[in-house]
Write a protein that holds these residues in place. Structure first.
Motif, PDB file in Angstrom:
ATOM      1  N   LEU A   1       0.849  -1.184   0.000  1.00  0.00           N
ATOM      2  CA  LEU A   1       0.000   0.000   0.000  1.00  0.00           C
ATOM      3  C   LEU A   1       0.890   1.241   0.000  1.00  0.00           C
ATOM      4  O   LEU A   1       1.747   1.383   0.871  1.00  0.00           O
ATOM      5  CB  LEU A   1      -0.910   0.013   1.231  1.00  0.00           C
ATOM      6  N   THR A   2       0.670   2.115  -0.949  1.00  0.00           N
ATOM      7  CA  THR A   2       1.432   3.357  -1.050  1.00  0.00           C
ATOM      8  C   THR A   2       0.508   4.536  -0.810  1.00  0.00           C
ATOM      9  O   THR A   2      -0.569   4.617  -1.416  1.00  0.00           O
ATOM     10  CB  THR A   2       2.085   3.485  -2.441  1.00  0.00           C
ATOM     11  N   LYS A   3       0.939   5.452   0.047  1.00  0.00           N
ATOM     12  CA  LYS A   3       0.089   6.605   0.362  1.00  0.00           C
ATOM     13  C   LYS A   3       0.035   7.564  -0.823  1.00  0.00           C
ATOM     14  O   LYS A   3       1.054   8.062  -1.275  1.00  0.00           O
ATOM     15  CB  LYS A   3       0.603   7.333   1.604  1.00  0.00           C
ATOM     16  N   VAL A   4      -1.182   7.812  -1.296  1.00  0.00           N
ATOM     17  CA  VAL A   4      -1.392   8.738  -2.392  1.00  0.00           C
ATOM     18  C   VAL A   4      -1.586  10.153  -1.855  1.00  0.00           C
ATOM     19  O   VAL A   4      -1.087  11.131  -2.421  1.00  0.00           O
ATOM     20  CB  VAL A   4      -2.597   8.316  -3.248  1.00  0.00           C
ATOM     21  N   GLY A   5      -2.325  10.261  -0.748  1.00  0.00           N
ATOM     22  CA  GLY A   5      -2.562  11.579  -0.179  1.00  0.00           C
ATOM     23  C   GLY A   5      -3.226  11.476   1.179  1.00  0.00           C
ATOM     24  O   GLY A   5      -3.654  10.406   1.603  1.00  0.00           O
ATOM     25  N   GLY A   6      -3.298  12.593   1.857  1.00  0.00           N
ATOM     26  CA  GLY A   6      -3.930  12.636   3.171  1.00  0.00           C
ATOM     27  C   GLY A   6      -4.204  14.066   3.577  1.00  0.00           C
ATOM     28  O   GLY A   6      -3.608  15.002   3.038  1.00  0.00           O
ATOM     29  N   MET A   7      -5.122  14.236   4.537  1.00  0.00           N
ATOM     30  CA  MET A   7      -5.439  15.568   5.036  1.00  0.00           C
ATOM     31  C   MET A   7      -5.570  15.509   6.552  1.00  0.00           C
ATOM     32  O   MET A   7      -6.189  14.605   7.105  1.00  0.00           O
ATOM     33  CB  MET A   7      -6.753  16.079   4.440  1.00  0.00           C
ATOM     34  N   LEU A   8      -4.958  16.493   7.206  1.00  0.00           N
ATOM     35  CA  LEU A   8      -5.040  16.642   8.657  1.00  0.00           C
ATOM     36  C   LEU A   8      -4.960  18.132   8.967  1.00  0.00           C
ATOM     37  O   LEU A   8      -3.985  18.788   8.602  1.00  0.00           O
ATOM     38  CB  LEU A   8      -3.905  15.891   9.350  1.00  0.00           C
ATOM     39  N   ALA A   9      -5.996  18.662   9.600  1.00  0.00           N
ATOM     40  CA  ALA A   9      -6.053  20.101   9.924  1.00  0.00           C
ATOM     41  C   ALA A   9      -5.849  20.962   8.678  1.00  0.00           C
ATOM     42  O   ALA A   9      -5.216  22.007   8.729  1.00  0.00           O
ATOM     43  CB  ALA A   9      -5.027  20.449  10.989  1.00  0.00           C
ATOM     44  N   GLY A  10      -6.370  20.491   7.545  1.00  0.00           N
ATOM     45  CA  GLY A  10      -6.342  21.296   6.335  1.00  0.00           C
ATOM     46  C   GLY A  10      -5.057  21.260   5.550  1.00  0.00           C
ATOM     47  O   GLY A  10      -4.928  21.931   4.523  1.00  0.00           O
ATOM     48  N   VAL A  11      -4.063  20.481   5.982  1.00  0.00           N
ATOM     49  CA  VAL A  11      -2.789  20.407   5.261  1.00  0.00           C
ATOM     50  C   VAL A  11      -2.387  18.947   5.092  1.00  0.00           C
ATOM     51  O   VAL A  11      -2.819  18.087   5.865  1.00  0.00           O
ATOM     52  CB  VAL A  11      -1.662  21.151   6.018  1.00  0.00           C
TER      53      VAL A  11
END
Length: 249
Positions: free
Chosen positions: A112-122
């Motif tokens: 599994l490769t991380k494509v994207g993520g969001m935490l506190a708007g960044v």
């Protein structure tokens, strides 16, 4: 690749040198009259390299634009998920993280490769960039093809009181495929929810949510609905454009 670049650099230097010397009639004009074929080849090489650079630059700009567009759309989907989680569970928006992992690699070495993520708007850096199948909560969720949840901080703190040997004696799925060092070095997020993602009848990745969720909240219908909605939105985006990782911010 390095060999090709060095070869091109050497050919470019020789071609430019030949053209320059011919323009200056060095060592003499008669010399270059006898070496006209070399001169024509040098001019051809310079033109070919310039054309290649122009095409490469245009292609790079186009790929970068597609990558930025994909990243913006992905961020919008993940931000919308955070909004749903805040509204549904009453948690603070800056305590919730949402991540999209995609299956990559060959059949015998999938991960599994991380494509994207969001935490506190960044875009956050608190989750691993990849998981082996069967490792961690996301890896186990994909391996078992089912929703997996864990109050991770409490889980790690409870095992900190034990001996490494006791941990290693546990069945692999009970310890999320992690050895003792991997457990101790894992990020202490409060809770993790991971749900497999499908597209066209195939397992394609995993949606991961972190935050201050209670056990019943993590496995309940509202959480499953929200994660399903997120997976559907990301599915409609399609796979990341080719070369997206080279251009992602």
């Amino acid at each position: 690749m390095i060999v090709l670049r060095l070869t091109r650099a050497a050919l470019s230097m020789l071609a430019v040198s030949a053209v320059t010397l011919a323009q200056l009639n060095l060592p003499s004009k008669a010399t270059w009259d006898d070496l006209s074929l070399v001169l024509y080849c040098s001019v051809f090489l310079i033109a070919a390299f310039l054309l290649h650079d122009a095409v490469f630059t245009v292609d790079y700009i186009a790929k970068a634009a597609r990558a930025r567009e994909y990243e913006l759309q992905l961020r919008a989907s993940l931000s919308a998920t955070i909004g749903e989680l805040v509204d549904e569970f009453g948690v603070r928006w800056d305590e919730v993280g949402v991540y999209h992992y995609r299956l990559s690699g060959f059949r015998w070495r999938r991960r599994l490769t991380k494509v994207g993520g969001m935490l506190a708007g960044v875009p956050p850096n608190d989750m691993p960039t990849s998981y082996d199948i069967g490792k961690g909560v996301p890896g186990l969720a994909v391996q078992e093809r089912m929703l997996v949840t864990e109050s991770w901080r409490q889980f790690v703190e409870r095992w900190e009181q034990s001996r490494p040997r006791d941990w290693e004696d546990q069945p692999s799925d009970h310890r999320y495929g992690l050895d003792w060092d991997e457990l101790m070095s894992s990020d202490r997020v409060e809770a993790i929810v991971a749900n497999p993602q499908y597209s066209a009848g195939r397992l394609t990745g995993c949606i991961v949510v972190t935050g201050p969720f209670k056990p019943l909240q993590m496995s309940g219908s509202p959480m499953r609905r929200i994660m399903s909605n997120t997976a559907t939105q990301i599915k409609h985006l399609g796979p990341p454009p080719r070369g997206w990782r080279n251009h992602a911010s």
